[in-house]
Design a protein around this motif. Structure first.
Motif, PDB file in Angstrom:
ATOM      1  N   MET A 153       9.907  16.652 -17.388  1.00  0.00           N
ATOM      2  CA  MET A 153       8.951  15.983 -18.264  1.00  0.00           C
ATOM      3  C   MET A 153       9.166  14.461 -18.253  1.00  0.00           C
ATOM      4  O   MET A 153       8.230  13.681 -18.115  1.00  0.00           O
ATOM      5  N   VAL A 154      10.424  14.039 -18.411  1.00  0.00           N
ATOM      6  CA  VAL A 154      10.723  12.613 -18.423  1.00  0.00           C
ATOM      7  C   VAL A 154      10.418  11.984 -17.071  1.00  0.00           C
ATOM      8  O   VAL A 154       9.840  10.897 -16.990  1.00  0.00           O
ATOM      9  N   LEU A 155      10.778  12.688 -15.987  1.00  0.00           N
ATOM     10  CA  LEU A 155      10.526  12.166 -14.651  1.00  0.00           C
ATOM     11  C   LEU A 155       9.031  11.998 -14.404  1.00  0.00           C
ATOM     12  O   LEU A 155       8.585  11.021 -13.798  1.00  0.00           O
ATOM     13  N   THR A 156       8.243  12.955 -14.883  1.00  0.00           N
ATOM     14  CA  THR A 156       6.792  12.865 -14.721  1.00  0.00           C
ATOM     15  C   THR A 156       6.232  11.650 -15.448  1.00  0.00           C
ATOM     16  O   THR A 156       5.366  10.938 -14.921  1.00  0.00           O
ATOM     17  N   LEU A 157       6.734  11.395 -16.653  1.00  0.00           N
ATOM     18  CA  LEU A 157       6.283  10.229 -17.403  1.00  0.00           C
ATOM     19  C   LEU A 157       6.624   8.942 -16.676  1.00  0.00           C
ATOM     20  O   LEU A 157       5.806   8.014 -16.604  1.00  0.00           O
ATOM     21  N   VAL A 158       7.828   8.874 -16.140  1.00  0.00           N
ATOM     22  CA  VAL A 158       8.251   7.666 -15.432  1.00  0.00           C
ATOM     23  C   VAL A 158       7.364   7.418 -14.219  1.00  0.00           C
ATOM     24  O   VAL A 158       6.916   6.290 -13.970  1.00  0.00           O
ATOM     25  N   VAL A 159       7.083   8.485 -13.457  1.00  0.00           N
ATOM     26  CA  VAL A 159       6.239   8.344 -12.262  1.00  0.00           C
ATOM     27  C   VAL A 159       4.836   7.888 -12.658  1.00  0.00           C
ATOM     28  O   VAL A 159       4.249   6.992 -12.017  1.00  0.00           O
ATOM     29  N   ARG A 160       4.279   8.487 -13.702  1.00  0.00           N
ATOM     30  CA  ARG A 160       2.937   8.105 -14.145  1.00  0.00           C
ATOM     31  C   ARG A 160       2.883   6.644 -14.563  1.00  0.00           C
ATOM     32  O   ARG A 160       1.944   5.910 -14.235  1.00  0.00           O
ATOM     33  N   ARG A 161       3.891   6.211 -15.309  1.00  0.00           N
ATOM     34  CA  ARG A 161       3.896   4.827 -15.779  1.00  0.00           C
ATOM     35  C   ARG A 161       4.088   3.835 -14.636  1.00  0.00           C
ATOM     36  O   ARG A 161       3.511   2.751 -14.646  1.00  0.00           O
ATOM     37  N   LEU A 162       4.896   4.196 -13.668  1.00  0.00           N
ATOM     38  CA  LEU A 162       5.097   3.308 -12.537  1.00  0.00           C
ATOM     39  C   LEU A 162       3.819   3.175 -11.713  1.00  0.00           C
ATOM     40  O   LEU A 162       3.501   2.091 -11.203  1.00  0.00           O
ATOM     41  N   ILE A 163       3.080   4.283 -11.573  1.00  0.00           N
ATOM     42  CA  ILE A 163       1.787   4.215 -10.888  1.00  0.00           C
ATOM     43  C   ILE A 163       0.811   3.351 -11.677  1.00  0.00           C
ATOM     44  O   ILE A 163       0.093   2.514 -11.117  1.00  0.00           O
ATOM     45  N   ALA A 164       0.820   3.536 -13.010  1.00  0.00           N
ATOM     46  CA  ALA A 164      -0.044   2.708 -13.856  1.00  0.00           C
ATOM     47  C   ALA A 164       0.347   1.245 -13.771  1.00  0.00           C
ATOM     48  O   ALA A 164      -0.522   0.356 -13.837  1.00  0.00           O
ATOM     49  N   LEU A 165       1.647   0.975 -13.610  1.00  0.00           N
ATOM     50  CA  LEU A 165       2.108  -0.398 -13.509  1.00  0.00           C
ATOM     51  C   LEU A 165       1.475  -1.104 -12.312  1.00  0.00           C
ATOM     52  O   LEU A 165       1.076  -2.271 -12.405  1.00  0.00           O
ATOM     53  N   VAL A 166       1.345  -0.396 -11.194  1.00  0.00           N
ATOM     54  CA  VAL A 166       0.746  -0.987 -10.001  1.00  0.00           C
ATOM     55  C   VAL A 166      -0.708  -1.384 -10.273  1.00  0.00           C
ATOM     56  O   VAL A 166      -1.137  -2.506  -9.952  1.00  0.00           O
ATOM     57  N   PHE A 167      -1.475  -0.476 -10.892  1.00  0.00           N
ATOM     58  CA  PHE A 167      -2.884  -0.775 -11.175  1.00  0.00           C
ATOM     59  C   PHE A 167      -3.022  -1.908 -12.193  1.00  0.00           C
ATOM     60  O   PHE A 167      -3.920  -2.754 -12.069  1.00  0.00           O
ATOM     61  N   VAL A 168      -2.135  -1.932 -13.191  1.00  0.00           N
ATOM     62  CA  VAL A 168      -2.191  -2.999 -14.195  1.00  0.00           C
ATOM     63  C   VAL A 168      -1.922  -4.352 -13.555  1.00  0.00           C
ATOM     64  O   VAL A 168      -2.619  -5.341 -13.826  1.00  0.00           O
ATOM     65  N   LEU A 169      -0.917  -4.411 -12.691  1.00  0.00           N
ATOM     66  CA  LEU A 169      -0.575  -5.674 -12.051  1.00  0.00           C
ATOM     67  C   LEU A 169      -1.691  -6.153 -11.129  1.00  0.00           C
ATOM     68  O   LEU A 169      -1.999  -7.356 -11.079  1.00  0.00           O
ATOM     69  N   VAL A 170      -2.314  -5.228 -10.409  1.00  0.00           N
ATOM     70  CA  VAL A 170      -3.428  -5.611  -9.535  1.00  0.00           C
ATOM     71  C   VAL A 170      -4.600  -6.145 -10.365  1.00  0.00           C
ATOM     72  O   VAL A 170      -5.196  -7.182 -10.039  1.00  0.00           O
ATOM     73  N   ALA A 171      -4.923  -5.450 -11.449  1.00  0.00           N
ATOM     74  CA  ALA A 171      -6.019  -5.899 -12.310  1.00  0.00           C
ATOM     75  C   ALA A 171      -5.710  -7.254 -12.948  1.00  0.00           C
ATOM     76  O   ALA A 171      -6.569  -8.144 -12.996  1.00  0.00           O
ATOM     77  N   LEU A 172      -4.478  -7.418 -13.440  1.00  0.00           N
ATOM     78  CA  LEU A 172      -4.100  -8.689 -14.057  1.00  0.00           C
ATOM     79  C   LEU A 172      -4.162  -9.835 -13.054  1.00  0.00           C
ATOM     80  O   LEU A 172      -4.640 -10.933 -13.369  1.00  0.00           O
ATOM     81  N   SER A 173      -3.659  -9.579 -11.854  1.00  0.00           N
ATOM     82  CA  SER A 173      -3.676 -10.642 -10.846  1.00  0.00           C
ATOM     83  C   SER A 173      -5.109 -11.035 -10.493  1.00  0.00           C
ATOM     84  O   SER A 173      -5.413 -12.228 -10.345  1.00  0.00           O
ATOM     85  N   ALA A 174      -6.009 -10.055 -10.377  1.00  0.00           N
ATOM     86  CA  ALA A 174      -7.406 -10.354 -10.033  1.00  0.00           C
ATOM     87  C   ALA A 174      -8.092 -11.127 -11.156  1.00  0.00           C
ATOM     88  O   ALA A 174      -8.787 -12.125 -10.904  1.00  0.00           O
ATOM     89  N   ILE A 175      -7.868 -10.682 -12.407  1.00  0.00           N
ATOM     90  CA  ILE A 175      -8.531 -11.349 -13.542  1.00  0.00           C
ATOM     91  C   ILE A 175      -7.996 -12.769 -13.714  1.00  0.00           C
ATOM     92  O   ILE A 175      -8.759 -13.732 -13.876  1.00  0.00           O
ATOM     93  N   THR A 176      -6.687 -12.916 -13.684  1.00  0.00           N
ATOM     94  CA  THR A 176      -6.093 -14.237 -13.883  1.00  0.00           C
ATOM     95  C   THR A 176      -6.450 -15.176 -12.743  1.00  0.00           C
ATOM     96  O   THR A 176      -6.722 -16.364 -12.967  1.00  0.00           O
ATOM     97  N   PHE A 177      -6.446 -14.668 -11.519  1.00  0.00           N
ATOM     98  CA  PHE A 177      -6.809 -15.500 -10.372  1.00  0.00           C
ATOM     99  C   PHE A 177      -8.257 -15.972 -10.487  1.00  0.00           C
ATOM    100  O   PHE A 177      -8.556 -17.140 -10.222  1.00  0.00           O
ATOM    101  N   SER A 178      -9.141 -15.074 -10.913  1.00  0.00           N
ATOM    102  CA  SER A 178     -10.552 -15.451 -11.059  1.00  0.00           C
ATOM    103  C   SER A 178     -10.727 -16.502 -12.150  1.00  0.00           C
ATOM    104  O   SER A 178     -11.448 -17.494 -11.968  1.00  0.00           O
ATOM    105  N   LEU A 179     -10.059 -16.293 -13.288  1.00  0.00           N
ATOM    106  CA  LEU A 179     -10.197 -17.248 -14.394  1.00  0.00           C
ATOM    107  C   LEU A 179      -9.633 -18.611 -14.035  1.00  0.00           C
ATOM    108  O   LEU A 179     -10.168 -19.643 -14.457  1.00  0.00           O
ATOM    109  N   SER A 180      -8.547 -18.622 -13.254  1.00  0.00           N
ATOM    110  CA  SER A 180      -7.942 -19.904 -12.896  1.00  0.00           C
ATOM    111  C   SER A 180      -8.856 -20.740 -12.006  1.00  0.00           C
ATOM    112  O   SER A 180      -8.715 -21.972 -11.938  1.00  0.00           O
ATOM    113  N   HIS A 181      -9.802 -20.090 -11.315  1.00  0.00           N
ATOM    114  CA  HIS A 181     -10.730 -20.825 -10.452  1.00  0.00           C
ATOM    115  C   HIS A 181     -12.063 -21.103 -11.131  1.00  0.00           C
ATOM    116  O   HIS A 181     -12.912 -21.802 -10.561  1.00  0.00           O
TER     117      HIS A 181
END
Length: 336
Positions: A1-29
């Protein structure tokens, strides 16, 4: 159960970072400003500005700049700061430990005071301690952090001279030998008690200011959770069996009331990490909040995006730790 949560959150971390980088990069320009001109200065020639634009890759198409930046992030290369003229990764390694240390002590203060205060306020409802807890909660949610910081500086530093006004260490005092990059912990590990006490004195005011708002939220949530739990049938049954009041509160009430408190504590850590900007500016604290403020002033997009990604990653990791704590505290979740 704990391992599944960790894997899910790490996958979510990748999508969050990609979205944040795209939004922040767009706003900075979107902002109508030329970073190359800001670096070169208002009197620089067009040739000098163009040379800087080529050096930092600002002359390339936006999509090419973004792909290049994301590719660098994968290699932990966040580009070069327009403000410090150094790699952003070097700046983050220098400034991030100061923010982590400040946030750590602010969270310890908020939890160590807010959680017991909320529990006692609920157990002794409508008493003086309950009224005190509610006053603290209202003040913590109402007082702006920058105003509280200025008032503490005025009275405790300027008028009374009890505490220093800011910085991690005074001028002329060398930091302890680097082990964890946290001055107070490194000073203890190396046995340098004088530097530890000096670092603690410099931490007291900013940590109190940063943690005061979180203390108010934790107090309110702990009180509300305990009031709800203490009215349950199993609590009345435990009292009817003759269990001591402390045993009823600690063994039966507190554990069941901890779930909402755990959520708030986890979210507060993320909020404090991202909300340290004003506190770091007022107290001249050399953390990523102050670094981000200077980067915004200089239109330093690499630094701004990198700080945003660090704070976003911190939020996702805190949510992961909250989910793990949920599973550890509530056995019912382990079977789901």
């Amino acid at each position: 159960m704990v391992l599944t949560l960790v894997v899910r959150r790490l996958i979510a971390l990748v999508f969050v970072l990609v979205a944040l980088s795209a939004i922040t990069f767009s706003l900075s320009h979107v902002v109508p400003s030329d970073p190359a001109r800001a670096i070169a200065g208002p009197r620089a020639s067009a040739e000098a500005v163009e040379k800087i634009r080529e050096e930092y890759g600002l002359d390339k198409p936006l999509m090419t700049q973004y792909i290049s930046y994301v590719t660098g992030i994968v290699r932990l290369d966040f580009g070069k700061s327009l403000t410090t003229r150094r790699p952003v990764a070097v700046d983050l390694r220098e400034y991030l430990p100061a923010t982590i240390e400040l946030t750590l002590y602010a969270v310890v203060f908020a939890v160590a005071v807010g959680l017991p205060l909320g529990v006692v306020s609920a157990v002794r409802r409508n008493t003086a301690i309950d009224a005190f807890g509610r006053v603290v909660s209202v003040l913590g949610l109402s007082i702006p952090s920058f105003w509280l910081a200025l008032m503490l500086q005025f009275f405790l530093f300027s008028r009374l001279g009890l505490l220093p006004d800011g910085q991690r260490l005074p001028v002329g005092v060398d930091p302890p030998r680097t082990i964890t990059h946290l001055f107070t912990i490194d000073a203890l590990l190396t046995g340098n008690l004088s530097v530890w006490w000096t670092a603690m004195q410099h931490l007291l005011m900013p940590a109190f200011v940063l943690g005061f708002g979180g203390l108010a939220v934790i107090t309110r949530m702990a009180r509300a959770g305990m009031l709800e739990v203490m009215g349950q049938d199993y609590i009345r049954t435990a009292r009817a069996k003759g269990l001591a009041s402390r045993a009823v509160v600690v063994r039966h009430g507190l554990k069941n009331a901890m779930l909402p408190a755990i959520t708030v504590i986890g979210l507060q850590i993320g909020l404090l990490l991202g909300g340290a900007v004003l506190v770091e500016i007022v107290f001249s604290w050399p953390g990523i909040g102050r670094y981000a403020f200077q980067a915004i002033q200089n239109m330093d997009q690499n630094a701004v995006i990198s700080v945003t990604l660090v704070i976003g990653a911190g939020y996702v990791l805190m949510n992961m730790f909250v989910d793990i704590a949920y599973v550890l505290v509530d056995p019912r979740l382990r079977t789901k």
